[in-house]
Design a protein around this motif. Structure first.
Motif, short mmCIF file in Angstrom:
data_model
loop_
_atom_site.label_atom_id
_atom_site.label_comp_id
_atom_site.label_asym_id
_atom_site.label_seq_id
_atom_site.Cartn_x
_atom_site.Cartn_y
_atom_site.Cartn_z
N TRP A 18 0.82 -1.16 -0.17
CA TRP A 18 0.02 0.02 -0.04
C TRP A 18 0.80 1.36 0.18
O TRP A 18 0.45 2.10 -0.74
CB TRP A 18 -1.07 -0.12 1.12
CG TRP A 18 -1.87 -0.92 0.95
CD1 TRP A 18 -2.07 -2.24 1.50
CD2 TRP A 18 -3.18 -0.74 -0.18
NE1 TRP A 18 -3.46 -2.62 0.82
CE2 TRP A 18 -4.04 -1.91 -0.14
CE3 TRP A 18 -3.29 0.36 -1.01
CZ2 TRP A 18 -5.00 -2.28 -0.75
CZ3 TRP A 18 -4.36 -0.07 -1.92
CH2 TRP A 18 -5.18 -1.20 -1.83
N LEU A 19 1.90 1.27 0.81
CA LEU A 19 2.95 2.51 0.77
C LEU A 19 3.40 2.58 -0.57
O LEU A 19 3.47 3.74 -1.28
CB LEU A 19 4.08 2.40 1.88
CG LEU A 19 3.51 2.36 3.03
CD1 LEU A 19 4.76 2.01 4.11
CD2 LEU A 19 2.72 3.95 3.59
N VAL A 20 3.93 1.65 -1.59
CA VAL A 20 4.29 1.83 -3.00
C VAL A 20 3.12 2.32 -3.59
O VAL A 20 3.59 3.18 -4.56
CB VAL A 20 4.88 0.38 -3.23
CG1 VAL A 20 5.21 0.44 -4.80
CG2 VAL A 20 6.15 0.07 -2.57
N ARG A 21 2.20 1.86 -3.58
CA ARG A 21 0.88 2.23 -4.27
C ARG A 21 0.65 3.69 -4.07
O ARG A 21 0.10 4.50 -5.02
CB ARG A 21 -0.42 1.44 -3.94
CG ARG A 21 -0.48 -0.11 -4.40
CD ARG A 21 -1.34 -0.25 -5.61
NE ARG A 21 -2.48 0.47 -5.98
CZ ARG A 21 -3.39 0.18 -6.32
NH1 ARG A 21 -3.58 -1.18 -6.00
NH2 ARG A 21 -4.53 0.89 -6.40
N HIS A 22 0.96 4.38 -3.00
CA HIS A 22 0.92 5.80 -2.56
C HIS A 22 2.12 6.33 -2.97
O HIS A 22 2.29 7.52 -2.68
CB HIS A 22 0.48 5.86 -1.13
CG HIS A 22 -0.88 5.58 -1.14
ND1 HIS A 22 -2.14 6.14 -1.47
CD2 HIS A 22 -1.56 4.32 -0.61
CE1 HIS A 22 -3.13 5.62 -0.92
NE2 HIS A 22 -3.16 4.73 -0.76
N GLY A 23 3.03 5.77 -3.75
CA GLY A 23 4.36 6.50 -4.01
C GLY A 23 5.52 6.57 -3.21
O GLY A 23 6.37 7.16 -3.48
N LEU A 24 5.52 5.73 -2.31
CA LEU A 24 6.62 6.12 -1.37
C LEU A 24 7.55 4.67 -1.79
O LEU A 24 7.44 3.73 -2.50
CB LEU A 24 6.23 5.68 -0.03
CG LEU A 24 5.49 6.77 0.81
CD1 LEU A 24 4.03 6.88 0.46
CD2 LEU A 24 5.72 6.63 2.21
N SER A 25 8.92 5.08 -1.27
CA SER A 25 9.91 3.91 -1.74
C SER A 25 10.17 3.36 -0.54
O SER A 25 10.42 3.54 0.68
CB SER A 25 11.33 4.51 -1.98
OG SER A 25 12.25 3.83 -2.04
N VAL A 26 9.77 1.79 -0.70
CA VAL A 26 9.94 0.87 0.58
C VAL A 26 10.86 -0.16 0.57
O VAL A 26 11.14 -0.75 -0.39
CB VAL A 26 8.34 0.37 0.66
CG1 VAL A 26 8.41 -0.79 1.89
CG2 VAL A 26 7.40 1.22 0.91
N THR A 27 11.61 -0.51 1.61
CA THR A 27 12.34 -1.61 1.86
C THR A 27 11.89 -2.46 3.02
O THR A 27 11.71 -1.89 3.83
CB THR A 27 13.85 -1.18 2.03
OG1 THR A 27 14.25 -0.08 1.25
CG2 THR A 27 14.93 -2.37 2.16
N VAL A 28 11.80 -3.77 2.55
CA VAL A 28 11.42 -4.79 3.79
C VAL A 28 12.58 -5.39 4.17
O VAL A 28 13.21 -6.08 3.32
CB VAL A 28 10.26 -5.44 3.32
CG1 VAL A 28 9.61 -6.61 4.35
CG2 VAL A 28 8.89 -4.65 2.77
N VAL A 29 12.74 -5.73 5.44
CA VAL A 29 13.77 -6.50 5.75
C VAL A 29 13.31 -7.67 6.76
O VAL A 29 12.34 -7.26 7.32
CB VAL A 29 14.97 -5.57 6.76
CG1 VAL A 29 15.86 -4.52 5.68
CG2 VAL A 29 14.46 -5.04 7.82
N GLU A 30 13.97 -8.64 6.74
CA GLU A 30 13.66 -10.04 7.34
C GLU A 30 14.93 -10.76 7.94
O GLU A 30 15.87 -10.88 7.22
CB GLU A 30 12.50 -10.75 6.69
CG GLU A 30 12.28 -12.17 7.19
CD GLU A 30 11.37 -12.00 8.61
OE1 GLU A 30 12.03 -12.60 9.43
OE2 GLU A 30 10.44 -11.14 8.72
N ARG A 31 14.79 -10.80 9.31
CA ARG A 31 15.88 -11.64 9.85
C ARG A 31 15.94 -13.06 9.59
O ARG A 31 17.11 -13.73 9.36
CB ARG A 31 15.73 -11.44 11.30
CG ARG A 31 17.00 -12.23 12.26
CD ARG A 31 16.76 -12.12 13.59
NE ARG A 31 15.56 -12.02 14.23
CZ ARG A 31 15.36 -11.83 15.21
NH1 ARG A 31 16.17 -11.89 16.26
NH2 ARG A 31 13.98 -11.80 16.17
N SER A 32 14.85 -13.68 9.13
CA SER A 32 14.87 -15.23 8.92
C SER A 32 15.29 -15.33 7.53
O SER A 32 14.81 -14.66 6.41
CB SER A 32 13.40 -15.84 8.90
OG SER A 32 13.41 -16.99 8.55
N PRO A 33 16.11 -16.42 7.25
CA PRO A 33 16.83 -16.45 5.78
C PRO A 33 15.75 -17.13 4.94
O PRO A 33 15.90 -17.24 3.72
CB PRO A 33 18.00 -17.52 5.98
CG PRO A 33 17.69 -18.10 7.21
CD PRO A 33 16.85 -17.26 8.07
#
Length: 57
Positions: A18-33
């Motif tokens: 939803w943030l990307v749909r509203h024009g923001l640049s998003v990075t998602v990080v996850e600890r699990s490989p």
């Protein structure tokens, strides 16, 4: 605007979408490989998945 989301469970990718749909640049990080086959948080769309004590404020 740049946004960092910590966690690729249920809510992280949905929020990123939803943030990307509203024009923001998003990075998602996850600890699990890798994706988990069990664990995580219970999600139930029809009733509470976990009973919580009710508190009066």
């Amino acid at each position: 605007m740049r946004v960092l989301i910590s966690g690729a469970g249920v809510a992280g990718p949905v929020l990123a979408y939803w943030l990307v749909r509203h024009g923001l640049s998003v990075t998602v990080v996850e600890r699990s490989p890798e994706l988990r086959k069990s664990g995580g948080h219970a999600v139930d769309l029809f009733r509470p998945a976990v009973d919580l004590p009710r508190c009066r404020l």
